[in-house]
Design an enzyme around this catalytic site. Structure first.
Site, PDB file in Angstrom:
ATOM      1  N   THR A  18     -40.467  -4.789 -27.757  1.00 32.38           N
ATOM      2  CA  THR A  18     -40.515  -3.436 -28.353  1.00 32.38           C
ATOM      3  C   THR A  18     -39.187  -2.717 -28.149  1.00 32.38           C
ATOM      4  O   THR A  18     -38.757  -1.941 -28.995  1.00 32.38           O
ATOM      5  CB  THR A  18     -41.663  -2.576 -27.788  1.00 32.38           C
ATOM      6  OG1 THR A  18     -41.531  -2.502 -26.364  1.00 32.38           O
ATOM      7  CG2 THR A  18     -43.018  -3.146 -28.148  1.00 32.38           C
ATOM      8  N   ARG A  26     -50.811  -3.769 -30.363  1.00 31.97           N
ATOM      9  CA  ARG A  26     -51.912  -2.938 -29.900  1.00 31.97           C
ATOM     10  C   ARG A  26     -51.514  -1.580 -29.330  1.00 31.97           C
ATOM     11  O   ARG A  26     -52.367  -0.768 -29.045  1.00 31.97           O
ATOM     12  CB  ARG A  26     -52.753  -3.708 -28.877  1.00 31.97           C
ATOM     13  CG  ARG A  26     -53.453  -4.869 -29.531  1.00 31.97           C
ATOM     14  CD  ARG A  26     -54.262  -5.692 -28.577  1.00 31.97           C
ATOM     15  NE  ARG A  26     -54.838  -6.826 -29.290  1.00 31.97           N
ATOM     16  CZ  ARG A  26     -54.163  -7.923 -29.616  1.00 31.97           C
ATOM     17  NH1 ARG A  26     -52.890  -8.039 -29.269  1.00 31.97           N
ATOM     18  NH2 ARG A  26     -54.746  -8.883 -30.277  1.00 31.97           N
ATOM     19  N   GLN A  91     -45.876 -15.732 -26.321  1.00 29.64           N
ATOM     20  CA  GLN A  91     -46.752 -15.536 -27.480  1.00 29.64           C
ATOM     21  C   GLN A  91     -45.945 -15.000 -28.643  1.00 29.64           C
ATOM     22  O   GLN A  91     -46.463 -14.818 -29.732  1.00 29.64           O
ATOM     23  CB  GLN A  91     -47.845 -14.516 -27.142  1.00 29.64           C
ATOM     24  CG  GLN A  91     -48.687 -14.877 -25.948  1.00 29.64           C
ATOM     25  CD  GLN A  91     -49.610 -13.726 -25.575  1.00 29.64           C
ATOM     26  OE1 GLN A  91     -50.679 -13.554 -26.147  1.00 29.64           O
ATOM     27  NE2 GLN A  91     -49.185 -12.920 -24.639  1.00 29.64           N
ATOM     28  N   ILE A  93     -43.051 -14.598 -31.587  1.00 36.66           N
ATOM     29  CA  ILE A  93     -42.610 -15.459 -32.686  1.00 36.66           C
ATOM     30  C   ILE A  93     -41.213 -15.053 -33.137  1.00 36.66           C
ATOM     31  O   ILE A  93     -40.759 -15.444 -34.197  1.00 36.66           O
ATOM     32  CB  ILE A  93     -43.592 -15.320 -33.860  1.00 36.66           C
ATOM     33  CG1 ILE A  93     -43.719 -13.839 -34.269  1.00 36.66           C
ATOM     34  CG2 ILE A  93     -44.977 -15.843 -33.487  1.00 36.66           C
ATOM     35  CD1 ILE A  93     -44.106 -13.639 -35.701  1.00 36.66           C
ATOM     36  N   ASP A  94     -40.552 -14.203 -32.326  1.00 38.69           N
ATOM     37  CA  ASP A  94     -39.338 -13.534 -32.803  1.00 38.69           C
ATOM     38  C   ASP A  94     -38.039 -14.246 -32.451  1.00 38.69           C
ATOM     39  O   ASP A  94     -36.961 -13.767 -32.803  1.00 38.69           O
ATOM     40  CB  ASP A  94     -39.314 -12.086 -32.306  1.00 38.69           C
ATOM     41  CG  ASP A  94     -39.424 -11.991 -30.786  1.00 38.69           C
ATOM     42  OD1 ASP A  94     -39.034 -12.942 -30.080  1.00 38.69           O
ATOM     43  OD2 ASP A  94     -39.914 -10.943 -30.306  1.00 38.69           O
ATOM     44  N   HIS A 111     -47.532 -19.390 -30.150  1.00 39.96           N
ATOM     45  CA  HIS A 111     -47.964 -18.910 -31.463  1.00 39.96           C
ATOM     46  C   HIS A 111     -46.940 -19.186 -32.553  1.00 39.96           C
ATOM     47  O   HIS A 111     -46.913 -18.520 -33.586  1.00 39.96           O
ATOM     48  CB  HIS A 111     -48.294 -17.415 -31.395  1.00 39.96           C
ATOM     49  CG  HIS A 111     -49.465 -17.111 -30.513  1.00 39.96           C
ATOM     50  ND1 HIS A 111     -49.727 -15.866 -29.994  1.00 39.96           N
ATOM     51  CD2 HIS A 111     -50.453 -17.916 -30.050  1.00 39.96           C
ATOM     52  CE1 HIS A 111     -50.827 -15.922 -29.244  1.00 39.96           C
ATOM     53  NE2 HIS A 111     -51.283 -17.144 -29.253  1.00 39.96           N
ATOM     54  N   CYS A 144     -44.833 -26.948 -51.212  1.00 40.46           N
ATOM     55  CA  CYS A 144     -43.984 -28.001 -50.665  1.00 40.46           C
ATOM     56  C   CYS A 144     -43.460 -28.911 -51.772  1.00 40.46           C
ATOM     57  O   CYS A 144     -44.234 -29.408 -52.598  1.00 40.46           O
ATOM     58  CB  CYS A 144     -44.754 -28.831 -49.643  1.00 40.46           C
ATOM     59  SG  CYS A 144     -43.791 -30.173 -48.954  1.00 40.46           S
ATOM     60  N   SER A 185     -47.742  -8.151 -22.109  1.00 36.55           N
ATOM     61  CA  SER A 185     -48.861  -8.684 -22.890  1.00 36.55           C
ATOM     62  C   SER A 185     -50.133  -7.946 -22.519  1.00 36.55           C
ATOM     63  O   SER A 185     -50.387  -7.693 -21.338  1.00 36.55           O
ATOM     64  CB  SER A 185     -49.041 -10.175 -22.628  1.00 36.55           C
ATOM     65  OG  SER A 185     -50.217 -10.640 -23.288  1.00 36.55           O
ATOM     66  N   ILE A 228     -40.352  -2.358 -19.240  1.00 39.39           N
ATOM     67  CA  ILE A 228     -39.928  -3.726 -18.943  1.00 39.39           C
ATOM     68  C   ILE A 228     -38.423  -3.853 -18.665  1.00 39.39           C
ATOM     69  O   ILE A 228     -38.018  -4.415 -17.638  1.00 39.39           O
ATOM     70  CB  ILE A 228     -40.340  -4.659 -20.098  1.00 39.39           C
ATOM     71  CG1 ILE A 228     -41.866  -4.789 -20.112  1.00 39.39           C
ATOM     72  CG2 ILE A 228     -39.690  -6.025 -19.973  1.00 39.39           C
ATOM     73  CD1 ILE A 228     -42.439  -5.384 -21.371  1.00 39.39           C
TER      74      ILE A 228
HETATM   75  P1  NAD Z   1     -49.980  -6.765 -27.552  1.00 40.33           P
HETATM   76  O1  NAD Z   1     -49.423  -5.908 -28.636  1.00 40.33           O
HETATM   77  O2  NAD Z   1     -51.421  -7.039 -27.537  1.00 40.33           O
HETATM   78  O3  NAD Z   1     -49.598  -6.145 -26.133  1.00 40.33           O
HETATM   79  C1  NAD Z   1     -48.305  -5.702 -25.841  1.00 40.33           C
HETATM   80  C2  NAD Z   1     -48.381  -4.965 -24.498  1.00 40.33           C
HETATM   81  O4  NAD Z   1     -47.064  -4.614 -24.115  1.00 40.33           O
HETATM   82  C3  NAD Z   1     -49.186  -3.666 -24.575  1.00 40.33           C
HETATM   83  O5  NAD Z   1     -50.195  -3.685 -23.590  1.00 40.33           O
HETATM   84  C4  NAD Z   1     -48.141  -2.564 -24.284  1.00 40.33           C
HETATM   85  O6  NAD Z   1     -48.642  -1.569 -23.444  1.00 40.33           O
HETATM   86  C5  NAD Z   1     -47.053  -3.315 -23.569  1.00 40.33           C
HETATM   87  N1  NAD Z   1     -45.697  -2.795 -23.803  1.00 40.33           N
HETATM   88  C6  NAD Z   1     -45.108  -2.562 -24.997  1.00 40.33           C
HETATM   89  N2  NAD Z   1     -43.828  -2.164 -24.817  1.00 40.33           N
HETATM   90  C7  NAD Z   1     -43.625  -2.111 -23.474  1.00 40.33           C
HETATM   91  C8  NAD Z   1     -42.499  -1.772 -22.653  1.00 40.33           C
HETATM   92  N3  NAD Z   1     -41.330  -1.404 -23.180  1.00 40.33           N
HETATM   93  N4  NAD Z   1     -42.658  -1.821 -21.306  1.00 40.33           N
HETATM   94  C9  NAD Z   1     -43.862  -2.210 -20.749  1.00 40.33           C
HETATM   95  N5  NAD Z   1     -44.934  -2.559 -21.475  1.00 40.33           N
HETATM   96  C10 NAD Z   1     -44.821  -2.512 -22.820  1.00 40.33           C
HETATM   97  O7  NAD Z   1     -49.132  -8.115 -27.552  1.00 40.33           O
HETATM   98  P2  NAD Z   1     -49.525  -9.581 -27.096  1.00 40.33           P
HETATM   99  O8  NAD Z   1     -50.311  -9.563 -25.839  1.00 40.33           O
HETATM  100  O9  NAD Z   1     -48.282 -10.355 -27.170  1.00 40.33           O
HETATM  101  O10 NAD Z   1     -50.506 -10.105 -28.238  1.00 40.33           O
HETATM  102  C11 NAD Z   1     -50.210  -9.869 -29.591  1.00 40.33           C
HETATM  103  C12 NAD Z   1     -50.030 -11.095 -30.463  1.00 40.33           C
HETATM  104  O11 NAD Z   1     -49.170 -10.691 -31.502  1.00 40.33           O
HETATM  105  C13 NAD Z   1     -49.353 -12.245 -29.840  1.00 40.33           C
HETATM  106  O12 NAD Z   1     -50.160 -13.322 -30.098  1.00 40.33           O
HETATM  107  C14 NAD Z   1     -48.004 -12.432 -30.565  1.00 40.33           C
HETATM  108  O13 NAD Z   1     -47.964 -13.738 -31.114  1.00 40.33           O
HETATM  109  C15 NAD Z   1     -48.041 -11.503 -31.713  1.00 40.33           C
HETATM  110  N6  NAD Z   1     -46.879 -10.586 -31.878  1.00 40.33           N
HETATM  111  C16 NAD Z   1     -45.603 -11.003 -31.650  1.00 40.33           C
HETATM  112  C17 NAD Z   1     -44.539 -10.111 -31.782  1.00 40.33           C
HETATM  113  C18 NAD Z   1     -43.149 -10.617 -31.505  1.00 40.33           C
HETATM  114  O14 NAD Z   1     -42.888 -11.796 -31.704  1.00 40.33           O
HETATM  115  N7  NAD Z   1     -42.244  -9.766 -31.022  1.00 40.33           N
HETATM  116  C19 NAD Z   1     -44.757  -8.790 -32.158  1.00 40.33           C
HETATM  117  C20 NAD Z   1     -46.081  -8.384 -32.411  1.00 40.33           C
HETATM  118  C21 NAD Z   1     -47.117  -9.300 -32.251  1.00 40.33           C
HETATM  119 ZN    ZN Z   2     -45.492 -30.936 -47.544  1.00 36.21          ZN
END
Ligand code: NAD
Ligand code: ZN
Length: 238
Positions: A18, A26, A91, A93-94, A111, A144, A185, A228
């Site tokens: 983030t 979420r 988890q 994908i970035d 993921h 494809c 997470s 974080i």
């Molecule tokens: P989630 O959105 O469920 O949870 C993220 C958690 O991080 C939240 O509880 C939030 O409070 C916390 N958070 C956010 N910013 C923060 C910060 N700066 N400091 C401290 N805490 C912070 O994410 P998840 O558990 O990874 O599950 C979501 C799914 O979505 C995953 O399976 C993932 O594959 C996918 N996803 C990936 C991305 C990416 O690749 N960057 C982005 C969105 C979703």
């Molecule tokens: Zn193919």
């Protein structure tokens, strides 16, 4: 705990990215407060869902393409360089762990990866910019060229089976570590969220760094409801 650890594993979720400008799912304002995810079965069954899925992908693409690793990714990369952290189970994908200089071999993607696409039947790789050219404006769905299969971003959707290799490696790393650090997470997406408990039951210490509470907070040896980037920078410098 970092100093005492012989082999640590870092487990990351959307929260670590983030601070790079990629919204999580979420948090308030997160992606899912705006739209429901498209499930794998719906992607397969419906051309309209496939179109919607690609529309969303390209609407988000600029945000992902411009994102750069932040202090959190850099701190984790430093721990890998030092040999403290043997693997990052993510988890996300970035691709930002790889962009921060962590070798591919140390990043386990549960993921998948959203920076390219693959054929669902033969696994052949396709680049997003090529797909974008025929999709945006023309609405042509990618197919494809080798086998005629459907092409989808290389990510794992809800309802899609988990990738076997990464799941197995994640389990091996989880069982081999003495310190398991969850970073950004909500720990509600399974099976990914089961790894912290597997580590804990196997005798590792468990640390959870997440702004909000998680369902596993009670099992952790240390819970930090903090930001974080700043927190990890201090931990790694100390
Ligand atoms: P989630 O959105 O469920 O949870 C993220 C958690 O991080 C939240 O509880 C939030 O409070 C916390 N958070 C956010 N910013 C923060 C910060 N700066 N400091 C401290 N805490 C912070 O994410 P998840 O558990 O990874 O599950 C979501 C799914 O979505 C995953 O399976 C993932 O594959 C996918 N996803 C990936 C991305 C990416 O690749 N960057 C982005 C969105 C979703
Ligand atoms: Zn193919």
């Amino acid at each position: 705990m970092l100093n005492e650890s012989k082999r640590a594993v870092v487990f990351t979720g959307a929260g670590i990215s983030t601070e790079s400008g990629i919204p999580d799912f979420r948090s308030p304002g997160g992606i899912w407060t705006k739209m429901a995810p498209i499930e794998f079965q719906d992607f397969i069954a419906s051309e309209e869902m496939r179109r919607e899925s690609w529309r969303r992908k390209f609407a988000m693409e600029e945000t992902f393409a411009q994102a750069e690793p932040n202090l959190g990714h850099q701190a984790v990369a430093e721990l890998v360089r030092r040999g403290t952290v043997s693997a990052i189970i993510t988890q996300n994908i970035d691709n930002l762990h790889q962009d921060s200089g962590v070798p591919d071999a140390r990043v386990i993607e549960l993921h998948g990866n959203g920076s390219y696409a693959t054929c669902l039947d033969c696994g052949c790789r396709y680049e997003l910019d090529v797909i974008k050219q025929s999709f945006v404006g023309r609405d042509e769905l990618p197919v494809c060229r080798d086998c005629g299969g459907m092409v989808k971003t290389a990510t794992i959707s809800f309802g899609q089976s988990m990738p076997l290799g990464p799941m197995q490696r994640a389990e091996e790393e989880t069982l081999a570590c003495d310190l398991f650090i969850v970073i950004g997470s909500s720990l509600v997406v399974h099976p990914a969220a089961s790894f912290p408990l597997i580590a804990k039951r196997n005798g590792a210490r468990l640390v959870i760094l997440n702004r909000e509470e998680t369902p596993l907070d009670d099992y952790a040896d240390l819970v930090l409801h903090e930001e974080i980037g700043e927190t990890l920078s201090v931990a790694v410098a100390g």
